[in-house]
Design a protein around this motif. Structure first.
Motif, PDB file in Angstrom:
ATOM      1  N   SER A  63       0.829  -1.206   0.000  1.00 58.90           N
ATOM      2  CA  SER A  63       0.000   0.000   0.000  1.00 58.90           C
ATOM      3  C   SER A  63       0.867   1.262   0.000  1.00 58.90           C
ATOM      4  CB  SER A  63      -1.022  -0.022   1.129  1.00 58.90           C
ATOM      5  OG  SER A  63      -0.476   0.424   2.305  1.00 58.90           O
TER       6      SER A  63
ATOM      7  N   ASN B  56      -9.439   0.857  -5.172  1.00 56.66           N
ATOM      8  CA  ASN B  56      -8.520   0.885  -4.039  1.00 56.66           C
ATOM      9  C   ASN B  56      -9.343   1.213  -2.791  1.00 56.66           C
ATOM     10  OD1 ASN B  56      -6.734   1.699  -2.058  1.00 56.66           O
ATOM     11  ND2 ASN B  56      -5.285   2.594  -3.513  1.00 56.66           N
TER      12      ASN B  56
ATOM     13  N   GLU C 270      -8.717   1.335   0.391  1.00 57.23           N
ATOM     14  CA  GLU C 270      -8.171   2.273   1.395  1.00 57.23           C
ATOM     15  C   GLU C 270      -8.357   3.719   0.935  1.00 57.23           C
ATOM     16  OE1 GLU C 270      -4.074   1.148   2.381  1.00 57.23           O
ATOM     17  OE2 GLU C 270      -4.777  -0.918   2.268  1.00 57.23           O
TER      18      GLU C 270
END
Ligand code: BTN
Length: 335
Positions: free
Chosen positions: A6, A68, A70
């Motif tokens: 990440s 994505n 996050e």
């Protein structure tokens, strides 16, 4: 996602058009070149397209368009949301329903790259091929009456129309909750609610939104190829689109039963003065509407749309001069 992956993704996403050398990534993140290479390979296996050029480094391709979770959670500011992503599931609505029944909180969002049994309204299916669309379901625990459940759907339709109109023109709502781009359906909305007999309220509702972002590689199947279309908007990632929709939708949702989205809904529902065919429904006040220009509906009752009520019922003036108020269902717009 592991923290190395990440962190690399974050650095690459921050400089979308630039190559970042392995040495620079290593320095920034304090990790070895080998660890970087391994993380890049792992990201690629998740669908990210990462160019890797000797002496230049790594660059994230804009065409990756992986959701994505996050980043999406960070972009969502209008609710406490938790995003759960899948590569492939039968239906995000079904998974969200199972999660809601097991106690998942409001704001849980289920997104899949593809659905193998995507569901549409009235028992139809929703074609959901890999990476072509945004297939998303949101768990809601609304404090509204069951009779007001239509407001969730119409708030979502107004939201999608407004958000897509920022990126392209010719977006319109076909009552009650299909979104069209030019003459093609690009989005469908399916709200499923579970009633609580003890409180006579809603236990939870699942708002499912399916948007055709890109024309699927194998095109659309025969049964929908004359009606379905795709947006094909450049430079709009599914993560950004999902965030914009969730943010605006929750602004409306938190104010329910106030219907401040009535005005944008009316603005985008460009059916006034159009002749439509009404499909007979199970009750007098519930009707079904077919697809634009579909000759199968030519024998049904016809009328001209004259307006929409404050509770989102469609007003249709029939040939005999009477006005019919449709509370649910579908219409076909006559050519
Ligand atoms: C319709 O056009 O009739 C409604 C289509 C709704 C499709 C979405 S895709 C995400 C969610 N999961 C489903 O199985 N259906 C909805």
């Amino acid at each position: 996602m592991s923290s190395t992956k990440s962190e690399i993704l974050k650095v690459l996403e921050e400089s979308p058009d630039t190559f970042i050398s392995g040495a620079e990534l290593g320095r920034k993140l304090n990790i070895s070149r080998n660890a970087i290479w391994k993380a890049v390979k792992a990201l690629e296996s998740e669908g990210y397209i990462i160019e890797s050029v000797t002496n230049k480094g790594y660059r994230l391709s804009a065409s990756s368009d992986v959701i994505n979770s996050e980043r999406l959670e960070k972009l969502i500011t209008s609710c406490q949301c938790k995003v759960v992503t899948y590569k492939s599931i039968a239906s995000t609505n079904n998974t969200a329903k199972d999660m809601a029944a097991a106690g998942a909180p409001e704001g849980t969002i289920v997104i899949a790259d593809m659905q193998t049994a995507g569901k549409g309204r009235m028992g139809r299916s929703f074609y959901s091929p890999e990476r072509s669309g945004l297939y998303m379901s949101v768990i809601l625990r609304p404090a509204i009456l069951p009779s007001q459940a239509l407001l969730i759907t119409t708030a979502a339709a107004a939201t999608v129309a407004e958000v897509l109109s920022v990126h392209t023109s010719d977006i319109w709502i076909k009552w009650v909750n299909d979104i069209f781009y030019e003459n093609r359906k690009v989005c469908g909305i399916l709200t499923e609610a579970v009633f609580n007999a003890e409180t006579a309220g809603l236990d939870y509702a699942i708002l499912g939104i399916g948007i055709n972002i890109r024309t699927p590689e194998a095109s659309f199947p025969d049964d929908i190829k004359n009606i379905a279309g795709a947006l094909d908007i450049k430079d709009l990632t599914r993560t950004e689109l999902a965030a914009a929709i969730i943010n605006r939708f929750f602004d409306y949702y938190h104010n329910l039963p106030d219907v401040r989205f009535l005005s944008p809904y009316k603005k985008y529902m460009k059916l006034i003065d159009k002749e439509v065919s009404i499909l007979p429904g199970p009750t007098a006040s519930s009707s079904r509407i077919g697809l634009v220009g579909d000759s199968r509906y030519s024998d049904y009752e016809k009328g001209v749309v004259t307006g929409i009520t404050d509770d989102f019922h469609l007003l249709v003036r029939l040939k005999n001069g009477q006005t019919k108020e449709l509370s649910s269902g579908e219409i076909a717009i006559n050519p």
